[in-house]
Design a protein around this motif. Structure first.
Motif, PDB file in Angstrom:
ATOM      1  N   ALA A  13      42.720  50.153  44.944  1.00 43.55           N
ATOM      2  CA  ALA A  13      41.612  49.387  44.368  1.00 43.55           C
ATOM      3  C   ALA A  13      40.369  50.253  44.226  1.00 43.55           C
ATOM      4  CB  ALA A  13      41.308  48.170  45.236  1.00 43.55           C
ATOM      5  N   ALA A  14      40.082  51.069  45.218  1.00 42.85           N
ATOM      6  CA  ALA A  14      38.923  51.952  45.143  1.00 42.85           C
ATOM      7  C   ALA A  14      39.099  52.982  44.025  1.00 42.85           C
ATOM      8  CB  ALA A  14      38.705  52.655  46.484  1.00 42.85           C
ATOM      9  N   ALA A  15      40.289  53.558  43.916  1.00 43.91           N
ATOM     10  CA  ALA A  15      40.541  54.540  42.863  1.00 43.91           C
ATOM     11  C   ALA A  15      40.427  53.894  41.487  1.00 43.91           C
ATOM     12  CB  ALA A  15      41.919  55.166  43.046  1.00 43.91           C
ATOM     13  N   ALA A  16      40.927  52.673  41.361  1.00 35.17           N
ATOM     14  CA  ALA A  16      40.836  51.959  40.081  1.00 35.17           C
ATOM     15  C   ALA A  16      39.383  51.645  39.737  1.00 35.17           C
ATOM     16  CB  ALA A  16      41.661  50.678  40.137  1.00 35.17           C
ATOM     17  N   SER A  17      38.594  51.309  40.738  1.00 34.64           N
ATOM     18  CA  SER A  17      37.174  51.022  40.494  1.00 34.64           C
ATOM     19  C   SER A  17      36.442  52.261  39.994  1.00 34.64           C
ATOM     20  CB  SER A  17      36.517  50.514  41.774  1.00 34.64           C
ATOM     21  OG  SER A  17      37.055  49.278  42.144  1.00 34.64           O
ATOM     22  N   TRP A  18      36.727  53.415  40.598  1.00 36.04           N
ATOM     23  CA  TRP A  18      36.109  54.663  40.130  1.00 36.04           C
ATOM     24  C   TRP A  18      36.537  54.963  38.701  1.00 36.04           C
ATOM     25  CZ3 TRP A  18      32.086  57.295  41.561  1.00 36.04           C
ATOM     26  CH2 TRP A  18      31.643  57.241  42.877  1.00 36.04           C
ATOM     27  N   ALA A  19      37.802  54.739  38.400  1.00 36.20           N
ATOM     28  CA  ALA A  19      38.298  55.002  37.046  1.00 36.20           C
ATOM     29  C   ALA A  19      37.609  54.091  36.035  1.00 36.20           C
ATOM     30  CB  ALA A  19      39.811  54.804  36.992  1.00 36.20           C
ATOM     31  N   LYS A  46      29.232  53.212  48.485  1.00 28.91           N
ATOM     32  CA  LYS A  46      29.256  52.383  49.694  1.00 28.91           C
ATOM     33  C   LYS A  46      30.690  52.048  50.073  1.00 28.91           C
ATOM     34  CE  LYS A  46      24.755  50.171  49.313  1.00 28.91           C
ATOM     35  NZ  LYS A  46      24.040  48.890  49.141  1.00 28.91           N
ATOM     36  N   ILE A  47      31.504  51.724  49.071  1.00 26.97           N
ATOM     37  CA  ILE A  47      32.916  51.430  49.333  1.00 26.97           C
ATOM     38  C   ILE A  47      33.596  52.661  49.919  1.00 26.97           C
ATOM     39  CG2 ILE A  47      35.146  50.944  48.243  1.00 26.97           C
ATOM     40  CD1 ILE A  47      33.567  49.158  46.246  1.00 26.97           C
ATOM     41  N   ASP A  48      33.330  53.833  49.350  1.00 27.58           N
ATOM     42  CA  ASP A  48      33.923  55.070  49.856  1.00 27.58           C
ATOM     43  C   ASP A  48      33.531  55.310  51.312  1.00 27.58           C
ATOM     44  OD1 ASP A  48      35.236  55.620  47.508  1.00 27.58           O
ATOM     45  OD2 ASP A  48      33.822  57.161  46.850  1.00 27.58           O
ATOM     46  N   ARG A  49      32.264  55.070  51.635  1.00 25.50           N
ATOM     47  CA  ARG A  49      31.811  55.267  53.021  1.00 25.50           C
ATOM     48  C   ARG A  49      32.508  54.293  53.969  1.00 25.50           C
ATOM     49  NH1 ARG A  49      26.703  56.094  50.576  1.00 25.50           N
ATOM     50  NH2 ARG A  49      26.078  53.959  51.046  1.00 25.50           N
ATOM     51  N   ARG A  50      32.680  53.054  53.530  1.00 24.37           N
ATOM     52  CA  ARG A  50      33.381  52.080  54.376  1.00 24.37           C
ATOM     53  C   ARG A  50      34.832  52.472  54.582  1.00 24.37           C
ATOM     54  NH1 ARG A  50      30.727  46.873  51.500  1.00 24.37           N
ATOM     55  NH2 ARG A  50      28.714  47.026  52.537  1.00 24.37           N
ATOM     56  N   ILE A  51      35.472  52.935  53.533  1.00 23.48           N
ATOM     57  CA  ILE A  51      36.858  53.385  53.658  1.00 23.48           C
ATOM     58  C   ILE A  51      36.935  54.564  54.627  1.00 23.48           C
ATOM     59  CG2 ILE A  51      38.758  54.526  52.433  1.00 23.48           C
ATOM     60  CD1 ILE A  51      38.073  52.733  50.026  1.00 23.48           C
ATOM     61  N   ALA A  52      36.009  55.495  54.502  1.00 24.12           N
ATOM     62  CA  ALA A  52      36.010  56.659  55.399  1.00 24.12           C
ATOM     63  C   ALA A  52      35.747  56.232  56.843  1.00 24.12           C
ATOM     64  CB  ALA A  52      34.960  57.660  54.941  1.00 24.12           C
ATOM     65  N   ARG A  53      34.847  55.293  57.035  1.00 25.97           N
ATOM     66  CA  ARG A  53      34.490  54.857  58.387  1.00 25.97           C
ATOM     67  C   ARG A  53      35.681  54.201  59.086  1.00 25.97           C
ATOM     68  NH1 ARG A  53      29.370  51.662  58.298  1.00 25.97           N
ATOM     69  NH2 ARG A  53      30.634  50.323  56.976  1.00 25.97           N
ATOM     70  N   TYR A  54      36.456  53.432  58.342  1.00 24.12           N
ATOM     71  CA  TYR A  54      37.591  52.745  58.950  1.00 24.12           C
ATOM     72  C   TYR A  54      38.866  53.566  58.908  1.00 24.12           C
ATOM     73  CZ  TYR A  54      34.484  48.780  59.093  1.00 24.12           C
ATOM     74  OH  TYR A  54      33.435  47.970  59.358  1.00 24.12           O
ATOM     75  N   GLY A  55      38.795  54.784  58.393  1.00 28.33           N
ATOM     76  CA  GLY A  55      39.927  55.687  58.429  1.00 28.33           C
ATOM     77  C   GLY A  55      41.035  55.357  57.459  1.00 28.33           C
ATOM     78  N   LEU A  56      40.709  54.648  56.389  1.00 30.14           N
ATOM     79  CA  LEU A  56      41.754  54.306  55.425  1.00 30.14           C
ATOM     80  C   LEU A  56      42.022  55.489  54.511  1.00 30.14           C
ATOM     81  CD1 LEU A  56      40.524  50.730  54.498  1.00 30.14           C
ATOM     82  CD2 LEU A  56      42.252  51.392  56.159  1.00 30.14           C
ATOM     83  N   ASP A  57      43.295  55.704  54.232  1.00 28.32           N
ATOM     84  CA  ASP A  57      43.674  56.823  53.358  1.00 28.32           C
ATOM     85  C   ASP A  57      43.257  56.539  51.937  1.00 28.32           C
ATOM     86  OD1 ASP A  57      46.763  57.059  55.150  1.00 28.32           O
ATOM     87  OD2 ASP A  57      44.868  58.059  55.540  1.00 28.32           O
ATOM     88  N   ARG A  58      42.820  57.576  51.271  1.00 27.71           N
ATOM     89  CA  ARG A  58      42.409  57.438  49.858  1.00 27.71           C
ATOM     90  C   ARG A  58      43.404  58.132  48.968  1.00 27.71           C
ATOM     91  NH1 ARG A  58      37.302  56.867  47.765  1.00 27.71           N
ATOM     92  NH2 ARG A  58      38.534  56.876  45.884  1.00 27.71           N
ATOM     93  N   TYR A  59      43.649  57.542  47.835  1.00 30.78           N
ATOM     94  CA  TYR A  59      44.432  58.219  46.818  1.00 30.78           C
ATOM     95  C   TYR A  59      43.468  59.091  46.026  1.00 30.78           C
ATOM     96  CZ  TYR A  59      48.588  55.405  47.510  1.00 30.78           C
ATOM     97  OH  TYR A  59      49.711  54.840  48.029  1.00 30.78           O
ATOM     98  N   ALA A  60      43.986  60.139  45.448  1.00 28.97           N
ATOM     99  CA  ALA A  60      43.138  61.031  44.662  1.00 28.97           C
ATOM    100  C   ALA A  60      42.558  60.270  43.486  1.00 28.97           C
ATOM    101  CB  ALA A  60      43.939  62.226  44.165  1.00 28.97           C
ATOM    102  N   ARG A  61      41.297  60.524  43.188  1.00 31.84           N
ATOM    103  CA  ARG A  61      40.671  59.883  42.036  1.00 31.84           C
ATOM    104  C   ARG A  61      41.323  60.407  40.765  1.00 31.84           C
ATOM    105  NH1 ARG A  61      34.689  60.818  44.083  1.00 31.84           N
ATOM    106  NH2 ARG A  61      34.693  59.261  45.707  1.00 31.84           N
ATOM    107  N   PRO A  62      41.551  59.506  39.811  1.00 34.64           N
ATOM    108  CA  PRO A  62      42.175  59.945  38.553  1.00 34.64           C
ATOM    109  C   PRO A  62      41.262  60.842  37.751  1.00 34.64           C
ATOM    110  CG  PRO A  62      41.846  57.553  38.593  1.00 34.64           C
ATOM    111  CD  PRO A  62      41.313  58.095  39.850  1.00 34.64           C
TER     112      PRO A  62
END
Length: 62
Positions: A13-19, A46-62
């Motif tokens: 969802a985060a990667a799709a939002s950036w795209a 802000k979403i990226d910081r929250r994801i980083a804070r909770y340790g969620l893995d991120r997919y590479a941005r397209p």
């Protein structure tokens, strides 16, 4: 609850939002909506910081 599945969904969802923001940025810039571009970027950061804070893995941005 399957934590790995939730992590994957949030990352996608985060990667799709950036795209979406990247696709819409050109059009917004041409129409003079610079305030919207800044607002999108701020929200996504802000979403990226929250994801980083909770340790969620991120997919590479397209």
């Amino acid at each position: 609850m399957n934590v790995e599945f939730v992590r994957e969904l949030l990352a996608r969802a985060a990667a799709a939002s950036w795209a979406d923001a990247n696709r819409n940025e050109t059009e917004a810039r041409q129409q003079g909506h610079l305030h919207e571009i800044v607002a999108w970027r701020t929200r996504l950061q802000k979403i990226d910081r929250r994801i980083a804070r909770y340790g969620l893995d991120r997919y590479a941005r397209p």
